[in-house]
Design a protein around this motif. Sequence first.
Motif, PDB file in Angstrom:
ATOM      1  N   VAL A  79     -10.776  33.962 -30.632  1.00 17.95           N
ATOM      2  CA  VAL A  79     -10.456  33.299 -31.803  1.00 17.95           C
ATOM      3  C   VAL A  79     -11.715  32.227 -31.889  1.00 17.95           C
ATOM      4  O   VAL A  79     -11.926  31.581 -31.128  1.00 17.95           O
ATOM      5  N   GLN A  80     -12.381  32.117 -33.067  1.00 21.41           N
ATOM      6  CA  GLN A  80     -13.322  31.153 -33.375  1.00 21.41           C
ATOM      7  C   GLN A  80     -12.848  30.292 -34.538  1.00 21.41           C
ATOM      8  O   GLN A  80     -12.410  30.875 -35.467  1.00 21.41           O
ATOM      9  N   LEU A  81     -13.519  29.290 -34.450  1.00 21.47           N
ATOM     10  CA  LEU A  81     -13.334  28.601 -35.798  1.00 21.47           C
ATOM     11  C   LEU A  81     -14.444  29.029 -36.922  1.00 21.47           C
ATOM     12  O   LEU A  81     -15.560  29.270 -36.446  1.00 21.47           O
TER      13      LEU A  81
ATOM     14  N   THR B  10     -19.610  25.054 -35.300  1.00 24.61           N
ATOM     15  CA  THR B  10     -18.415  24.686 -36.176  1.00 24.61           C
ATOM     16  C   THR B  10     -17.410  24.022 -35.338  1.00 24.61           C
ATOM     17  O   THR B  10     -16.904  24.552 -34.201  1.00 24.61           O
ATOM     18  N   ALA B  11     -16.966  23.012 -35.877  1.00 28.65           N
ATOM     19  CA  ALA B  11     -15.985  22.265 -35.054  1.00 28.65           C
ATOM     20  C   ALA B  11     -14.984  21.910 -36.087  1.00 28.65           C
ATOM     21  O   ALA B  11     -15.046  21.801 -37.168  1.00 28.65           O
TER      22      ALA B  11
ATOM     23  N   VAL C  69     -11.976  19.836 -31.635  1.00 25.00           N
ATOM     24  CA  VAL C  69     -12.216  20.906 -30.771  1.00 25.00           C
ATOM     25  C   VAL C  69     -13.289  21.480 -31.662  1.00 25.00           C
ATOM     26  O   VAL C  69     -13.519  21.524 -32.697  1.00 25.00           O
ATOM     27  N   GLY C  70     -14.288  22.173 -30.531  1.00 31.02           N
ATOM     28  CA  GLY C  70     -15.507  22.692 -31.354  1.00 31.02           C
ATOM     29  C   GLY C  70     -15.903  23.919 -30.401  1.00 31.02           C
ATOM     30  O   GLY C  70     -15.334  24.040 -29.108  1.00 31.02           O
TER      31      GLY C  70
ATOM     32  N   THR D 165     -18.453  31.913 -22.660  1.00 36.23           N
ATOM     33  CA  THR D 165     -17.528  31.502 -23.589  1.00 36.23           C
ATOM     34  C   THR D 165     -17.595  29.717 -23.368  1.00 36.23           C
ATOM     35  O   THR D 165     -18.049  29.334 -22.099  1.00 36.23           O
ATOM     36  N   GLY D 166     -17.741  29.195 -24.570  1.00 36.92           N
ATOM     37  CA  GLY D 166     -17.723  27.505 -24.194  1.00 36.92           C
ATOM     38  C   GLY D 166     -16.966  26.914 -25.461  1.00 36.92           C
ATOM     39  O   GLY D 166     -16.772  27.406 -26.422  1.00 36.92           O
ATOM     40  N   MET D 167     -16.217  25.834 -24.985  1.00 34.06           N
ATOM     41  CA  MET D 167     -15.619  24.936 -25.932  1.00 34.06           C
ATOM     42  C   MET D 167     -15.654  23.492 -25.692  1.00 34.06           C
ATOM     43  O   MET D 167     -16.133  23.075 -24.466  1.00 34.06           O
TER      44      MET D 167
END
Lengths: 316, 316, 316
Positions: free
Chosen positions: A14-16, C134-135, C151-152, C168-170
């Motif tokens: 899931v992505q923003l 995108t955040a 969160v981004g 993956t990264g956040m």
Amino acid sequence: GDARMGLEYNGDDVQLTSRARVIFTMTGETDTGLAFGASFRGDQIGGANGNTNMNAGTVFISGAFGKLSFGDVGSAARSAVGDLHGVGLTGLGFANEYPFLDRLYETAQAAAAGVDIFDEAALAAFDAPFSYNTAAMYEYSIDALSVYASVGQFNVARDFAIAGDKLTGMNAAIGARYDFGDFGVSAGYEVSRLKYDDGVDSDSLNANHLVVGVDATFEGINVKAIYGRAGGDLGDALKDNSDTSRDQYGISMSASFDAVGVSAFAHRDFFRTTNIGVGASYDLGGGARIVGGVRNENPKGSSSNTTADFGVAFSF
Amino acid sequence: GDARMGLEYNGDDVQLTSRARVIFTMTGETDTGLAFGASFRGDQIGGANGNTNMNAGTVFISGAFGKLSFGDVGSAARSAVGDLHGVGLTGLGFANEYPFLDRLYETAQAAAAGVDIFDEAALAAFDAPFSYNTAAMYEYSIDALSVYASVGQFNVARDFAIAGDKLTGMNAAIGARYDFGDFGVSAGYEVSRLKYDDGVDSDSLNANHLVVGVDATFEGINVKAIYGRAGGDLGDALKDNSDTSRDQYGISMSASFDAVGVSAFAHRDFFRTTNIGVGASYDLGGGARIVGGVRNENPKGSSSNTTADFGVAFSF
Amino acid sequence: GDARMGLEYNGDDVQLTSRARVIFTMTGETDTGLAFGASFRGDQIGGANGNTNMNAGTVFISGAFGKLSFGDVGSAARSAVGDLHGVGLTGLGFANEYPFLDRLYETAQAAAAGVDIFDEAALAAFDAPFSYNTAAMYEYSIDALSVYASVGQFNVARDFAIAGDKLTGMNAAIGARYDFGDFGVSAGYEVSRLKYDDGVDSDSLNANHLVVGVDATFEGINVKAIYGRAGGDLGDALKDNSDTSRDQYGISMSASFDAVGVSAFAHRDFFRTTNIGVGASYDLGGGARIVGGVRNENPKGSSSNTTADFGVAFSF
């Protein structure tokens, strides 16, 4: 302009997702009452300044003679028959957009499909996929009948790097639509041709696409069906390849009940990939809507993938 | 904004051509009555945000002291003397635009001409052609006299990749114009200088350009003549090469009779290429015009080429 | 929009600097009274159309529930604590902008510093420096208290070129600010995590950053101090390297007396570089200001550099 914000599921994560855009629209009128104007999206401001390569936005002049548009106008077949109904916040890959020839050439899928026509030596010197450039469209409506004619050019250099070589390409299309009250029929025919000549060898490729559509509206529900058949070198190549078909077809619907809207489509393309989409929206008023959708892509010979999105869409 | 749509003949094929553009103009006034503002084309929105490399759009402040502009302001010589009259829907390559030094550096023709100054080792590390960057222009008018002064910098890195190397460049120009009623005279002088120093060797190149113009208006007809002479290292290089000349000159006219306008120009440049253009237009009112033109380019030592265009131009 | 024109001294040469920009702002309101809108700079028109990679501009919806924004919204820690006061016409490198994690990753300095975390194999396949995409930011204010949560995602491909590999990264952050009349305190905590898995090996990196700030306003003077401490793998890497520190801190002030404004800041970052800046401005009215500033950068282990600028700034 428009904007949106939400979540997107790409079948894995899931992505923003969000974006904001402006649209520039300019209009005027001559002393004799002809209307003219231009329109393009702000993020396509460079493409709209394209001259022989105007691949975004349109310019038009219209009057009693009809309407003449230049730029990123698509083909007459697309204007007459149109697309299937779309779903979702982001369009979910826009699989509802029917693959008319201009779009077909733009898909990497076409380049990767092993269809001979896309592998011809004459095209190897170009970055695939190639696309339509500046095109011209004429349209005229009288009562329930609308007719369309278009001609366009490809994004190919007129003179090769190799002296004496030359590649030229063009596309042309016609289309018509007739409305019988709540019921409409439409048809389009489009042709594109690429010719390569290096002084020794010459080669030419041609593709055509006949497409017909029917649609009906009753009780706030709109349904639509489209069938297309490829011909020429493209049709032969699609037919001779066991993974592809010279036929494509689709059906879709859209309905709205007060603030609630629903839409769905199913489409099977030249590459025997089936796409199904379902979407819903809720109108918050003032240009804001809650929107969501799900799409399942089922390619021939590989596993299916489901994507989805959900969020808020704004128009200003 | 502006837009246009039409046909273009490039000497070989006829192609569709169209474009749509917006222009952003912002103005304000200080408490003491100084006017200020900025302007740029939408498709140059990136270049207008260029800081030390503002290669599109301009910013200005003006008052009793005159007007000071920064950005893509050209040179004072260009502002004073101006261009020849143009032709056609698309400008047909803008061969009427007089090659002041800033434009000369921007032409691939200059890089390809085999003129020594463009082949100097000091420049080999840069992408040719190089161009002017942020420049500043001061102008002041009193009665019939206008004077201009400008200074600018090149798009060259201040510090080389090779430690200790350094290349610096600048250009400066002055110009003036005097109007005697229907008759005007103008003159400009521009200098540019590039200096390379790697700690062991140093090299410098300089170019100058003296240009004079006369113009007259009578009975709705405007005629103009321009003569320019290159000097410095550039003048020597142009003089020593049998294919080039240190002189360039041109003449042009424009006239309008009710809705009909005609224009023409002839120009022979440093590279002994002669360009001739003829154009006509018909005003449809409301900002729409039918426009067409023909241009013949006759380069020394190779065959001539004729291009043409025709279409509708809109301003909004 | 805004524009400016002036001179810039880069420690070596004086250069002309200028720019012109427009800002697009769109707003609306739903039937139930929720406000929504979007905003972006014209030169970032492409980034604002970024979907999962919206790295410019913002989209928001707000109501009694608070405000939810998507796009280039920074982190909640940055929103709560903010930056030091800036100086100069051009920002002089914006050394006053406090290195919250999002900015830290965007600095080439970080990539070049020899800090292990930036050299991990998992990151080597990406163009460094990488940045936030995108955040989403949520903010809510009640009386003197404001709280923030964000969160981004990173600009990293979800699927590697090497089949089966995945990165993956956040990042996530919280922040709060409380105002006691003329005195305010703020705090933020931000975490980012990158995980790499190629089916054989997997690796993960995490970084966190705790930051606190205090500010006070009296007699037209605003002063501010910020302290930050890195943790996680980032904190360990910064601590274990003798050239870097896991702490950063800064102080700044801004004051205005009639048309005159002054500002100053000092900041010591994770890389033990100290930046000091001083600036002044004079308001001409109508949106025009005369502005100038000086900045001294003093990196650990190499010589200091002083830059300065001066000119006129316009807002429209």
